[in-house]
Design a protein around this motif. Structure first.
Motif: not given
Length: 270
Positions: A132, A145, A168, A172, A204, A222, A224-225
């Motif tokens: 981010i 996120l 991205a 997400l 992002l 974050f 989730e990346s």
């Protein structure tokens, strides 16, 4: 010069690492070695222009490698077209003259390599991960996120058709986060610029782009990346006007020396 003198110390900041890697490249390529190759004829002398189509996120590191290639091979010139990978692939398939294509995802590379008359076999040379990007000081206290869904927060994403936008979407989805961006940008540099100009609160983008902003944005990691890491493939185009020099440029990118420059810019090893 001894091998120990050619080693590059790890720098604290990406700019220092890139600079140190390039200094090591220069130190390890002695003029006497070059003249020896030319005298014995063991390696052909390269000349002419190498045209490289490369993903926008490669701009800083590839520009540095292009300068180094020209230094190593006097008489050559490396020119670049940096853009969203999808636009570059479309241009190549439409007949745009180029020697090398470096994309930000295998899917985009496949747009070119699926036309077997267009490109050779690609090889992954680096990987990249999202972060981010927010304005310096992180005034909105973004730490996850899901924070991007805060009311009134202006968020920018890359278009879904380009690799950073596809990544991205994966991130997400992994975080079960839904948001409506204020705009979709055609490449990662466009998304980054919105935050740099304070036209958006967050975007992002790749970690490498946060580093290349040199303090104009602040990066927030974050988890989730990790579910949306992009492989970057590179390929020689079959109708390359300067195939010999193009192969040498790809070899530099994939070499240990080239990898020092790329990892120093924040890319991950393949």
């Amino acid at each position: 010069m001894t091998r120990s003198m050619c080693r590059t110390r790890r720098a604290g900041k990406s700019a220092g690492v890139v600079a140190a890697a390039l200094m090591a490249l220069a130190a390890c390529s002695s003029s006497s070695d070059s003249s020896s190759h030319r005298a014995t004829g063991s390696a052909p002398e390269l000349s002419g222009t190498v045209t490289v189509f490369a993903a926008a996120s490669l701009k800083e590191s590839f520009t540095a490698l292009g300068r180094e290639f020209q230094r190593q091979h006097p008489g050559t010139k490396v020119t670049f077209s940096f853009n969203g990978s999808d636009s570059l692939a479309a241009g190549i398939n439409a007949g745009a003259p180029a020697d090398v294509f470096a994309a930000a995802s295998p899917k985009t590379m496949a747009v070119v390599t699926d036309k077997k008359s267009t490109a050779g076999t690609p090889a992954t040379f680096v990987r990249n991960q999202l972060e981010i990007a927010t304005v310096p000081g992180n005034p909105h206290k973004l730490s996850a996120l899901k924070d991007l869904t805060a009311s009134g927060l202006k968020v920018v994403l890359c278009d879904r058709t380009v690799p950073c936008g596809a990544a991205a979407e994966k991130a997400l989805a992994a975080g079960k986060v839904r948001l409506t961006p204020v705009s979709y940008e055609q490449d990662v540099k466009g998304a980054l610029a919105k935050v740099e100009l304070k036209e958006a609160d967050a975007a992002l983008v790749y970690k490498t782009d946060v580093r290349s902003a040199h303090g104009k944005v602040e990066g927030v990691e974050f988890p989730e990346s990790a579910r949306a890491v992009n492989d970057y493939p590179i390929a020689l185009l079959k109708n390359a006007p300067n195939a010999a020099a193009a192969k040498a440029f790809i070899a530099l990118v994939r070499s240990a020396e080239g990898q020092k420059v790329l990892t120093g810019a924040g890319f991950l090893k393949p």
